[in-house]
Design an enzyme around this catalytic site. Structure first.
Site, PDB file in Angstrom:
ATOM      1  N   HIS B  76       1.198  -1.609  -0.737  1.00  0.00           N
ATOM      2  CA  HIS B  76      -0.348   0.044   0.140  1.00  0.00           C
ATOM      3  C   HIS B  76       0.607   1.110  -0.298  1.00  0.00           C
ATOM      4  O   HIS B  76       0.724   1.823  -1.340  1.00  0.00           O
ATOM      5  CB  HIS B  76      -0.668   0.044   1.417  1.00  0.00           C
ATOM      6  CG  HIS B  76      -1.689   1.046   1.464  1.00  0.00           C
ATOM      7  ND1 HIS B  76      -3.183   1.244   0.565  1.00  0.00           N
ATOM      8  CD2 HIS B  76      -1.827   2.686   2.096  1.00  0.00           C
ATOM      9  CE1 HIS B  76      -3.358   2.840   0.695  1.00  0.00           C
ATOM     10  NE2 HIS B  76      -2.590   3.081   1.424  1.00  0.00           N
ATOM     11  N   ASP B 105       6.011  20.412 -26.968  1.00  0.00           N
ATOM     12  CA  ASP B 105       6.648  18.819 -26.364  1.00  0.00           C
ATOM     13  C   ASP B 105       7.671  18.938 -25.516  1.00  0.00           C
ATOM     14  O   ASP B 105       8.066  20.396 -24.938  1.00  0.00           O
ATOM     15  CB  ASP B 105       7.157  18.240 -27.952  1.00  0.00           C
ATOM     16  CG  ASP B 105       6.623  16.501 -26.745  1.00  0.00           C
ATOM     17  OD1 ASP B 105       6.478  16.549 -25.726  1.00  0.00           O
ATOM     18  OD2 ASP B 105       5.816  15.953 -27.973  1.00  0.00           O
ATOM     19  N   TRP B 140       7.453   0.360   3.880  1.00  0.00           N
ATOM     20  CA  TRP B 140       7.456   0.750   2.657  1.00  0.00           C
ATOM     21  C   TRP B 140       8.787   1.118   3.096  1.00  0.00           C
ATOM     22  O   TRP B 140       9.644   1.895   1.933  1.00  0.00           O
ATOM     23  CB  TRP B 140       6.398   1.961   2.247  1.00  0.00           C
ATOM     24  CG  TRP B 140       6.723   3.192   3.251  1.00  0.00           C
ATOM     25  CD1 TRP B 140       6.523   3.460   4.347  1.00  0.00           C
ATOM     26  CD2 TRP B 140       7.003   4.533   2.294  1.00  0.00           C
ATOM     27  NE1 TRP B 140       6.324   5.122   4.072  1.00  0.00           N
ATOM     28  CE2 TRP B 140       7.105   5.841   3.021  1.00  0.00           C
ATOM     29  CE3 TRP B 140       8.090   4.608   1.729  1.00  0.00           C
ATOM     30  CZ2 TRP B 140       7.081   6.710   3.143  1.00  0.00           C
ATOM     31  CZ3 TRP B 140       9.191   5.825   0.762  1.00  0.00           C
ATOM     32  CH2 TRP B 140       8.495   7.183   2.091  1.00  0.00           C
ATOM     33  N   SER B 170      13.555   6.067 -14.011  1.00  0.00           N
ATOM     34  CA  SER B 170      12.865   6.680 -14.555  1.00  0.00           C
ATOM     35  C   SER B 170      11.767   8.337 -14.013  1.00  0.00           C
ATOM     36  O   SER B 170      12.025   9.157 -14.320  1.00  0.00           O
ATOM     37  CB  SER B 170      11.597   5.899 -14.090  1.00  0.00           C
ATOM     38  OG  SER B 170       9.797   6.390 -14.784  1.00  0.00           O
ATOM     39  N   SER B 171      12.322   8.011 -13.255  1.00  0.00           N
ATOM     40  CA  SER B 171      11.713   9.153 -12.229  1.00  0.00           C
ATOM     41  C   SER B 171      13.225  10.689 -12.176  1.00  0.00           C
ATOM     42  O   SER B 171      12.993  11.819 -12.894  1.00  0.00           O
ATOM     43  CB  SER B 171      11.878   9.433 -10.578  1.00  0.00           C
ATOM     44  OG  SER B 171      10.680   8.378 -10.059  1.00  0.00           O
ATOM     45  N   HIS B 254      12.273  12.300   3.187  1.00  0.00           N
ATOM     46  CA  HIS B 254      11.485  13.644   4.020  1.00  0.00           C
ATOM     47  C   HIS B 254      10.966  14.485   2.485  1.00  0.00           C
ATOM     48  O   HIS B 254       9.939  14.549   1.556  1.00  0.00           O
ATOM     49  CB  HIS B 254      11.679  14.319   4.825  1.00  0.00           C
ATOM     50  CG  HIS B 254      10.416  14.840   5.450  1.00  0.00           C
ATOM     51  ND1 HIS B 254       9.643  14.028   6.380  1.00  0.00           N
ATOM     52  CD2 HIS B 254      10.274  16.426   4.922  1.00  0.00           C
ATOM     53  CE1 HIS B 254       8.906  15.276   6.183  1.00  0.00           C
ATOM     54  NE2 HIS B 254       8.861  16.574   5.832  1.00  0.00           N
ATOM     55  N   GLU B 256      10.552  13.402  -0.593  1.00  0.00           N
ATOM     56  CA  GLU B 256       9.480  12.920  -0.931  1.00  0.00           C
ATOM     57  C   GLU B 256       8.342  13.521  -0.743  1.00  0.00           C
ATOM     58  O   GLU B 256       7.424  13.314  -1.464  1.00  0.00           O
ATOM     59  CB  GLU B 256       9.959  10.750  -0.980  1.00  0.00           C
ATOM     60  CG  GLU B 256       8.033  10.161  -1.524  1.00  0.00           C
ATOM     61  CD  GLU B 256       8.593  10.341  -3.220  1.00  0.00           C
ATOM     62  OE1 GLU B 256      10.018  10.375  -3.671  1.00  0.00           O
ATOM     63  OE2 GLU B 256       7.628   9.782  -3.492  1.00  0.00           O
ATOM     64  N   TYR B 258       7.458  16.404  -0.216  1.00  0.00           N
ATOM     65  CA  TYR B 258       7.681  17.638  -0.391  1.00  0.00           C
ATOM     66  C   TYR B 258       7.363  17.644  -2.108  1.00  0.00           C
ATOM     67  O   TYR B 258       6.805  18.206  -3.265  1.00  0.00           O
ATOM     68  CB  TYR B 258       8.710  18.352  -0.794  1.00  0.00           C
ATOM     69  CG  TYR B 258       8.571  18.908   0.942  1.00  0.00           C
ATOM     70  CD1 TYR B 258       6.748  19.679   1.337  1.00  0.00           C
ATOM     71  CD2 TYR B 258       9.033  18.656   1.940  1.00  0.00           C
ATOM     72  CE1 TYR B 258       6.878  20.517   2.421  1.00  0.00           C
ATOM     73  CE2 TYR B 258       9.534  18.765   3.068  1.00  0.00           C
ATOM     74  CZ  TYR B 258       7.999  19.097   3.709  1.00  0.00           C
ATOM     75  OH  TYR B 258       7.876  19.088   4.697  1.00  0.00           O
ATOM     76  N   SER B 269      -2.861  26.029  -6.235  1.00  0.00           N
ATOM     77  CA  SER B 269      -2.846  27.878  -7.086  1.00  0.00           C
ATOM     78  C   SER B 269      -3.171  28.201  -8.579  1.00  0.00           C
ATOM     79  O   SER B 269      -3.710  29.261  -8.837  1.00  0.00           O
ATOM     80  CB  SER B 269      -1.421  28.430  -7.172  1.00  0.00           C
ATOM     81  OG  SER B 269      -0.674  27.682  -5.628  1.00  0.00           O
ATOM     82  N   HIS B 303      14.463  14.056  11.340  1.00  0.00           N
ATOM     83  CA  HIS B 303      12.822  14.251  12.584  1.00  0.00           C
ATOM     84  C   HIS B 303      12.071  12.807  12.048  1.00  0.00           C
ATOM     85  O   HIS B 303      11.297  12.564  12.981  1.00  0.00           O
ATOM     86  CB  HIS B 303      11.767  14.909  12.148  1.00  0.00           C
ATOM     87  CG  HIS B 303      11.221  15.373  10.351  1.00  0.00           C
ATOM     88  ND1 HIS B 303      10.841  17.117  10.214  1.00  0.00           N
ATOM     89  CD2 HIS B 303      10.823  14.811   9.448  1.00  0.00           C
ATOM     90  CE1 HIS B 303       9.948  16.365   8.979  1.00  0.00           C
ATOM     91  NE2 HIS B 303      10.057  15.545   8.660  1.00  0.00           N
ATOM     92  N   HIS B 304      12.326  11.791  11.256  1.00  0.00           N
ATOM     93  CA  HIS B 304      11.486  10.640  10.844  1.00  0.00           C
ATOM     94  C   HIS B 304      12.928   9.388  11.919  1.00  0.00           C
ATOM     95  O   HIS B 304      11.992   8.241  12.042  1.00  0.00           O
ATOM     96  CB  HIS B 304      12.038   9.937   9.705  1.00  0.00           C
ATOM     97  CG  HIS B 304      10.765  10.977   8.736  1.00  0.00           C
ATOM     98  ND1 HIS B 304       9.770  10.325   8.293  1.00  0.00           N
ATOM     99  CD2 HIS B 304      10.784  11.832   7.780  1.00  0.00           C
ATOM    100  CE1 HIS B 304       9.415  11.030   7.403  1.00  0.00           C
ATOM    101  NE2 HIS B 304      10.215  12.138   7.294  1.00  0.00           N
ATOM    102  N   THR B 329       5.142  27.144   4.253  1.00  0.00           N
ATOM    103  CA  THR B 329       3.648  25.931   4.267  1.00  0.00           C
ATOM    104  C   THR B 329       2.272  27.697   4.034  1.00  0.00           C
ATOM    105  O   THR B 329       1.388  27.185   4.010  1.00  0.00           O
ATOM    106  CB  THR B 329       3.536  25.173   4.597  1.00  0.00           C
ATOM    107  OG1 THR B 329       4.985  24.234   4.418  1.00  0.00           O
ATOM    108  CG2 THR B 329       2.665  24.161   4.119  1.00  0.00           C
ATOM    109  N   LYS B 332       1.185  29.950   1.640  1.00  0.00           N
ATOM    110  CA  LYS B 332       0.987  29.455   0.704  1.00  0.00           C
ATOM    111  C   LYS B 332      -0.125  29.459   1.136  1.00  0.00           C
ATOM    112  O   LYS B 332      -1.932  30.160   1.123  1.00  0.00           O
ATOM    113  CB  LYS B 332       1.509  28.077   0.503  1.00  0.00           C
ATOM    114  CG  LYS B 332       2.564  28.478  -0.457  1.00  0.00           C
ATOM    115  CD  LYS B 332       2.977  26.792  -1.283  1.00  0.00           C
ATOM    116  CE  LYS B 332       3.574  27.149  -1.602  1.00  0.00           C
ATOM    117  NZ  LYS B 332       4.021  26.984  -2.982  1.00  0.00           N
ATOM    118  N   ARG B 451       1.708   1.494  14.761  1.00  0.00           N
ATOM    119  CA  ARG B 451       1.124   1.494  13.346  1.00  0.00           C
ATOM    120  C   ARG B 451       1.553  -0.200  12.631  1.00  0.00           C
ATOM    121  O   ARG B 451       2.225  -0.908  13.372  1.00  0.00           O
ATOM    122  CB  ARG B 451       1.430   2.421  12.622  1.00  0.00           C
ATOM    123  CG  ARG B 451       3.024   2.686  12.248  1.00  0.00           C
ATOM    124  CD  ARG B 451       3.683   3.373  11.251  1.00  0.00           C
ATOM    125  NE  ARG B 451       3.745   3.402  10.078  1.00  0.00           N
ATOM    126  CZ  ARG B 451       3.897   4.274   9.460  1.00  0.00           C
ATOM    127  NH1 ARG B 451       5.140   4.891   9.601  1.00  0.00           N
ATOM    128  NH2 ARG B 451       4.189   4.384   7.951  1.00  0.00           N
TER     129      ARG B 451
END
Lengths: 343, 547
Positions: B76, B105, B140, B170-171, B254, B256, B258, B269, B303-304, B329, B332, B451
């Protein structure tokens, strides 16, 4: 069609009501971080509540502005003029950049203050070592002071004296686990090759539940333990009992159970001090009969549950490291009698 | 010229039928392929979520065993991050960036096709592990040394590592393409400071990908070496360090977050101004706050790891950095509110989802402050509180933002409008379902529920939140079904959209719906951030306004 969203938006508040009721009743549940029983957990709970109210204020401010904007500036049908085109307002933007920065600076100060208060154990703390295993806890008591020397190993149950700071040294023999007793303070990971520490102090007698809180494989879910806080005399009596070698049973069935134990695969993994069973892979069983749970707080330690466990551990806690030994019902009965006699 | 180029590009190839989709290098078709594939993976991820919520709905449940449950939550998370969140946003980026900047293109169309097919193959490869009963099962973030050959001897982790490597490549290829496209292919007049904010979001995201993903692919390579060549990078007993994995992983993990949020914020926006009939309030601040978030996002990874025993000073620094992210943040969110203020707000479906994003992301942001506060994190990290928190940012945030984007741009992509009626049902079912599923999980976490547990005993205060969450899942499922019905009906019978159904202002609305292969027959002049506003309001164009 307007009515559909309206009814549904009132339904949307149901979870909020539920949240409130559960939160209120939840403070009394056995693993609640909001029912602190140690000064460390209490400081963290205080900080959490302080931050909660700050968050509530911000939440109400933002969501109210959002709803107000929607209701006040909602377009009423077609053919309206475009509203005045406003591109920004530098001073306003600086202001709402500064506002969260100031609030967060305040939070940072409160946070550092709390960390100072809870990070280091007091100098007079007693020390207990806990080693994480897949999926149980090895608990080691080793100390020497004026009153004498203590040196024994137990499992899944940590006894501590009331009113005394307790420092817990943490490591792991296999994968990363995490030591967490929510009512006694924050969690600390048990990392192979590294010794971490945490501490707490329980101010009144009681039983506190702890759980592994870092995913550690198949049976991460069933890796719990108990912290049992006792008045000093009771605690010392417990220490003396745990230090002693296992008693050799006198009762017939238990005696046969001992033979059964020593002549089966049990000895490969388990140790019973005072016998030739010296396995080191599974929990030390020297005083297993004195513990209140089995299989790392998975089942209660009663003769019936013990028998169910021995008959097929994989049915009780699937995936755990104790294989099904296909013991006969008689063997299970004998072993149960013996193990339960190990008070 | 454009027509000739198109004839040259498609010379010898058909422009319809399956083969044309398999061989396409058109950014719009590749965008649609990304969007469609991520929708497919989204349904698979929803299935695994259903398995989890069912198994945990009541205590001592036995629908799934621990092995299957662990596979379900691992797949998941992996699927939602790598096969839904990233590709759906990359899909929007692919479709929209060239249109929004007035290009024909992407800079490297064939590299673009390569990125897509590698992503699809990587995703199918990961999911093929279920066919062999060896789906990844270490979560994950796959902490060492649980992932070593000793503790995970099956092929499960090999599927995970190889799948992640393919997706990483790919990314990276895709991100390079976005950077070059945005920096080099903007139409005359489309300066960096006039780009739509969605393009800003994609540009910053592409840079984050280039910095962050290599940390993941490197970490995964080391894991493969540990597993099969006996190196001890993560093995403490041989001189390695399990925490090395955590640092390398979160140095990717982390940022990721964002990667998954900034393009969605970009969508908001775009949507909020159009449905408020006002330009974005404080364009520069909103654009640069994306840059700030992107930069700060790279220096908060530990912070993880507040519970792994890092020095206290390090924890305070990582915590303070994390607090800092709250500033751009919040800015925004305030600027979106200010955009709405004084506008003429039309509550069309795209706007509903955008408002949902603002409302829910605010909650995720606030709980984010609490978990960035070190001692509170010591309590709630790895509990259900974290699960609740990040679903408010990634589901309440990104997924709502994506739906806003789908309702907003589907007319451009298909030439037809999605049904507003079904859209409103979709929104409200999802909004109720989302909150019913995830609000109670905050409580479960505070009640000490870790969890990733496949089962639990009654009497710990976890039953009610777990069961309510289970009920909420079905509202989400109903919302998704309504969405699928809307999609399939509107594709066939939706109201014709016209070029510019929302009376919007950015360049993609200046061409037909769907646009021709070469995108624009003629490009309007770009003299401000809202070229179409200038066209529609020659009496008061943006470029004459003082800002």
């Amino acid at each position: 069609m307007r009515t559909i969203p309206k009814t549904m938006s009132s339904v949307a508040f149901a979870p909020l009501a539920l949240l409130a009721t559960t939160l209120l009743s939840g403070c009394q549940t056995p693993l609640s971080v909001l029912a602190p029983a140690s000064p460390t957990a209490a400081r963290i709970a205080d900080l959490s509540w302080a931050l909660f109210w700050v968050a509530v204020a911000v939440f109400v401010g933002v969501e109210a502005t959002l709803l107000l904007a929607i209701f006040r500036f909602r377009s009423r049908g077609n053919g309206e003029e475009e509203p005045p085109q406003v591109y920004g307002h530098t001073k306003l933007e600086i202001a709402w950049m500064a506002a969260p920065a100031i609030v967060l600076l305040g939070v940072l100060v409160m946070m550092v203050d709390t960390m100072n208060a809870v990070a280091e154990p007091p100098a007079d703390a007693i020390t207990i070592s806990v080693v994480g295993h897949q999926w149980w806890w090895e608990v080691r008591y080793a100390s020497s002071d004026a009153t004498g020397t203590v040196d024994f190993v137990t499992a899944n149950e940590i006894h501590v004296p009331v009113g005394k700071p307790v420092k817990v040294l943490l490591t792991s023999t296999d994968v990363v686990h995490s030591f967490w007793v929510p009512e006694l303070g924050g969690k600390m990971d048990m990392v192979p090759g590294k010794i971490n520490q945490t501490w707490f102090q329980v101010d009144k007698p009681g039983v506190f539940h702890g759980r592994c809180s870092e995913f550690c494989g198949v049976e991460h879910a069933q890796m719990g333990f108990l912290v049992i806080a006792q008045p000093q005399p009771e605690y010392e009596a417990w220490l003396r009992n745990q230090e002693a070698k296992a008693v050799i049973p006198v009762e017939q069935q238990a005696k046969e159970g001992l033979d059964q134990f020593l002549n089966s695969a049990c000895v490969g993994c388990h140790r019973i001090d005072g016998t030739r069973a010296q396995g080191a892979l599974g929990p030390d069983l020297t005083h297993v009969g004195s513990r209140s749970t089995l299989a790392a707080d998975t089942i209660q330690n009663t003769p019936a549950e013990m028998a169910r466990w021995l008959s097929n551990p994989q049915a009780v806690k699937p995936g755990n490291k104790m294989p099904n030994l296909n013991l006969s019902p008689e063997a299970v009965q004998k072993l149960t009698a013996y193990l339960e006699s190990l008070k | 010229m454009a027509r000739e180029l198109e004839a040259w590009r498609f010379g010898g190839y058909s422009q319809t039928g399956l083969w044309s989709w398999l061989t396409t290098t058109d950014h719009k078709r590749i965008g649609i392929l990304y969007l469609a594939s991520s929708l497919g993976f989204f349904l698979l991820a929803a299935l695994t979520a259903g398995l989890m919520r069912t198994q945990t709905s009541v205590p001592n449940n036995n629908v799934l065993g621990p092995e299957t449950y662990n596979q379900a939550f691992t797949m998941h998370g992996t699927t939602m991050v790598f096969l839904v969140g990233m590709p759906v946003l990359v899909g929007f980026g692919n479709y929209l960036v060239p249109l929004m900047i007035g290009a024909e293109d992407m800079a490297f169309p064939r590299l673009n096709a390569f990125s897509y097919w590698l992503f699809l193959f990587g995703g199918l490869f990961l999911w093929s592990s279920f066919l062999f009963g060896v789906a990844p099962d270490a979560g994950w973030f796959a902490y060492a040394p649980l992932t070593s050959l000793t503790f995970s001897p099956g092929l499960n982790l090999d599927f995970w590592v190889l799948g992640i490597q393919l997706l990483g490549i790919s990314s990276i290829a895709g991100a390079l393409n976005f950077v070059v496209t945005i920096l080099k292919l903007r139409a005359p007049g489309m300066t960096i400071n006039r780009m739509p904010l969605f393009v800003w979001g994609m540009l910053v995201t592409a840079f984050i990908i280039l910095v962050a993903i290599p940390s993941l692919t490197a970490a995964a390579s080391l894991l493969m070496l540990d597993r099969y060549l006996g190196t001890p990078f993560y093995m403490a007993d041989q001189g390695g360090d399990p925490l090395l994995w955590q640092h390398l992983f979160w140095a990717f993990g982390h940022p990721e977050v964002y990667i998954l949020v900034l393009p969605a914020m970009g969508i908001i926006s775009e949507v909020v101004p159009v449905f408020s009939r006002k330009p974005i309030f404080g364009y520069s601040v909103v654009a640069w706050s994306s840059v700030a978030i992107g930069f700060l996002g790279m220096i908060v990874w530990a912070h993880h790891m507040f519970a792994v025993g890092l020095p206290l000073v390090a924890q305070i620094i990582f915590s303070a950095n994390s607090f800092l992210i709250a500033v751009p943040t919040s800015v925004k969110i305030f600027n979106w509110l200010a955009t709405m203020w004084g506008g003429r707000i039309a509550l069309k479906t795209p706007m509903l989802f955008a408002l949902g994003f603002i409302g829910l992301f605010t909650i995720g942001g606030l709980s984010g402050i609490s978990v960035a506060t070190v001692p509170i994190d010591w309590q709630v990290t790895q509990s259900y509180y974290i699960v609740a928190h990040f679903h408010y940012t990634l589901f309440g945030g990104t997924v709502f933002g994506v739906f806003a984007g789908i309702y907003f741009w589907f007319p451009k992509m298909s030439g037809r409008l999605l049904s507003e009626k079904l859209g409103k049902w979709h929104f409200w079912l999802l909004f109720i379902g989302f909150n019913t599923t995830f609000l109670p999980l905050h409580i479960a976490g505070l009640m000490g529920m870790p969890r990733r547990i496949w089962t639990y005993a009654p009497g710990q205060g976890w039953e009610i939140p777990s069961f309510v969450s289970f009920v909420g899942y079905f509202f989400i499922l109903a919302a998704v079904i309504v969405f699928l019905v809307n999609l399939s009906r509107s594709l066939r019978n939706g109201k014709p959209a016209g070029d510019d159904p929302w009376n919007a202002w950015t360049l993609e609305w200046a061409t037909s719906s769907p646009p021709p292969a070469h995108n624009f027959d003629s490009l309007p002049p770009v003299r401000s951030r809202r070229p179409l506003w200038d066209l529609k309001h020659p009496e008061r164009p943006d470029w004459r306004a003082d800002h």
